[in-house]
Design an enzyme around this catalytic site. Structure first.
Site, mmCIF file in Angstrom:
data_model
loop_
_atom_site.group_PDB
_atom_site.id
_atom_site.type_symbol
_atom_site.label_atom_id
_atom_site.label_comp_id
_atom_site.label_asym_id
_atom_site.label_seq_id
_atom_site.Cartn_x
_atom_site.Cartn_y
_atom_site.Cartn_z
ATOM 1 N N GLU A 263 23.410 8.163 -8.431
ATOM 2 C CA GLU A 263 22.420 7.197 -7.822
ATOM 3 C C GLU A 263 22.977 5.896 -7.689
ATOM 4 O O GLU A 263 23.993 5.308 -8.384
ATOM 5 C CB GLU A 263 21.408 7.267 -8.686
ATOM 6 C CG GLU A 263 20.793 8.742 -8.790
ATOM 7 C CD GLU A 263 20.037 9.251 -7.754
ATOM 8 O OE1 GLU A 263 20.355 8.686 -6.697
ATOM 9 O OE2 GLU A 263 19.195 10.091 -7.849
ATOM 10 N N ASP B 81 27.658 19.130 -8.962
ATOM 11 C CA ASP B 81 26.632 18.803 -9.779
ATOM 12 C C ASP B 81 25.592 19.959 -10.169
ATOM 13 O O ASP B 81 25.684 21.002 -9.439
ATOM 14 C CB ASP B 81 25.671 17.753 -9.201
ATOM 15 C CG ASP B 81 25.296 17.692 -7.891
ATOM 16 O OD1 ASP B 81 25.333 18.988 -7.419
ATOM 17 O OD2 ASP B 81 24.900 16.811 -7.052
ATOM 18 N N ASN C 151 19.252 7.452 -0.055
ATOM 19 C CA ASN C 151 19.578 6.436 -0.825
ATOM 20 C C ASN C 151 21.166 6.153 -1.038
ATOM 21 O O ASN C 151 21.543 5.186 -1.848
ATOM 22 C CB ASN C 151 19.013 6.345 -2.165
ATOM 23 C CG ASN C 151 19.326 7.572 -3.163
ATOM 24 O OD1 ASN C 151 20.227 8.129 -2.953
ATOM 25 N ND2 ASN C 151 18.925 7.363 -4.258
ATOM 26 N N HIS D 41 23.383 8.322 -2.348
ATOM 27 C CA HIS D 41 23.883 9.021 -3.356
ATOM 28 C C HIS D 41 25.209 10.073 -2.823
ATOM 29 O O HIS D 41 24.756 10.743 -1.904
ATOM 30 C CB HIS D 41 22.836 9.597 -4.459
ATOM 31 C CG HIS D 41 22.299 10.664 -3.965
ATOM 32 N ND1 HIS D 41 20.870 10.926 -4.296
ATOM 33 C CD2 HIS D 41 22.769 11.974 -3.523
ATOM 34 C CE1 HIS D 41 20.434 12.091 -4.175
ATOM 35 N NE2 HIS D 41 21.362 12.730 -3.437
HETATM 36 C C1 GLP Z 1 21.145 16.442 -3.331
HETATM 37 C C2 GLP Z 1 22.493 16.705 -4.063
HETATM 38 C C3 GLP Z 1 23.398 16.315 -3.152
HETATM 39 C C4 GLP Z 1 23.389 16.454 -1.615
HETATM 40 C C5 GLP Z 1 22.070 15.328 -1.406
HETATM 41 C C6 GLP Z 1 21.461 15.567 0.135
HETATM 42 O O1 GLP Z 1 19.949 15.892 -4.303
HETATM 43 N N1 GLP Z 1 22.718 16.424 -5.590
HETATM 44 O O2 GLP Z 1 24.951 16.657 -3.367
HETATM 45 O O3 GLP Z 1 24.359 15.700 -0.937
HETATM 46 O O4 GLP Z 1 21.200 15.573 -2.309
HETATM 47 O O5 GLP Z 1 20.826 16.677 0.048
HETATM 48 P P1 GLP Z 1 20.357 17.579 1.588
HETATM 49 O O6 GLP Z 1 21.864 18.057 2.056
HETATM 50 O O7 GLP Z 1 19.528 18.396 1.049
HETATM 51 O O8 GLP Z 1 19.968 16.415 2.281
#
Ligand code: GLP
Length: 243
Positions: free
Chosen positions: A143, A67, A136, A138
């Site tokens: 989402e 992403d 959540n 995702h």
């Molecule tokens: C982000 C990314 C995801 C990631 C998730 C968790 O927003 N788009 O690819 O896995 O949220 O992030 P973190 O590893 O900082 O907890």
């Protein structure tokens, strides 16, 4: 899902590094799906160390990122392009033309999404997709409510995701509200998936993932239908699952 329980973030990162180095070294032309966020940082750091010790090379590796934020230039400190460059690509021997990260400032964003899909197909599909998980549920930026049939698409970020990611920005107003994300189907088409989960902020999501139903309300739940998923999860994230 093959669930590997580990003590903490460091052990998760160690195990993930072993896993990825093994795959990179055993595939002829590895195609990797990569994630951003705090979770895989320890993995990337250790892969760099393995590269410096001549234990792994990215010469034949092609990568696709999950992403990118809409509206951030590549050189923006908060773009995922910049994150990947800083945390991994600039420190390994990967060819620039084998790196694919959606362009969040493309003039035609829909076309950019189709182009990401096309490039994945042209590379023969993703061999190993690294994933983190949002609080959540995702995956990528898909989402809750995202169709399980989705391909790379433009998403509106959840308020909870904007809040969670505000820690990287000066103020919450600066956090983009949209992103380009591989779709759920794109992720599920990967031949193998490695999901990394660490910390108490992921405890609720971990409980839902391991014990909940498969539902579009909790995107990561679809991973239970994939035949080759490894989850490396630490004790803090498993805390609520014990009760
Ligand atoms: C982000 C990314 C995801 C990631 C998730 C968790 O927003 N788009 O690819 O896995 O949220 O992030 P973190 O590893 O900082 O907890």
């Amino acid at each position: 899902m093959n669930v590997i329980k580990v003590k903490d973030y460091d052990e998760m990162s160690e195990k993930a590094t072993e896993f990825m180095v093994d795959r990179i070294n055993s595939l002829k032309n590895p195609v990797l799906g990569l994630a951003t966020g705090s979770t895989p940082e320890g993995l990337y750091q250790r892969i760099i160390e393995k590269h410096q010790q001549d234990e792994v090379s990215f010469k034949n590796v092609t990568t696709f990122n999950l992403d990118e934020y809409v509206g951030l230039e590549q050189n923006d400190p908060n773009s995922y392009y910049n994150f990947m460059n800083e945390k991994l690509f600039s420190q390994v021997d990967i060819a620039a033309d084998r790196v694919h990260i959606p362009n969040g400032v493309a003039a035609d964003l829909e076309k950019e999404c189709m182009e990401h899909e096309r490039a994945i197909e042209q590379a023969g599909g993703i061999d190993v997709q690294v994933l983190g998980i949002g609080g959540n549920g995702h995956i990528g930026f898909n989402e809750p409510g995202t169709s399980f049939d989705s391909k790379t698409h433009i998403v509106d970020l959840d308020e909870s995701t904007i809040q969670a990611n505000a820690r990287f920005f000066h103020s919450i107003e600066e956090v983009p509200t949209q992103a380009i994300s591989m779709g759920i189907e794109t992720i599920m088409n990967s031949k193998e998936i490695l999901l990394l989960v660490s910390g108490e902020t992921k405890a609720d999501a971990t409980a839902k993932l391991l014990h909940g139903d498969i539902s579009e309300d909790f995107p990561a739940s679809i991973l239970k239908k994939h035949e080759n998923v490894t989850v490396i999860v630490d004790e803090a994230a498993l805390e609520w699952c014990r009760g």
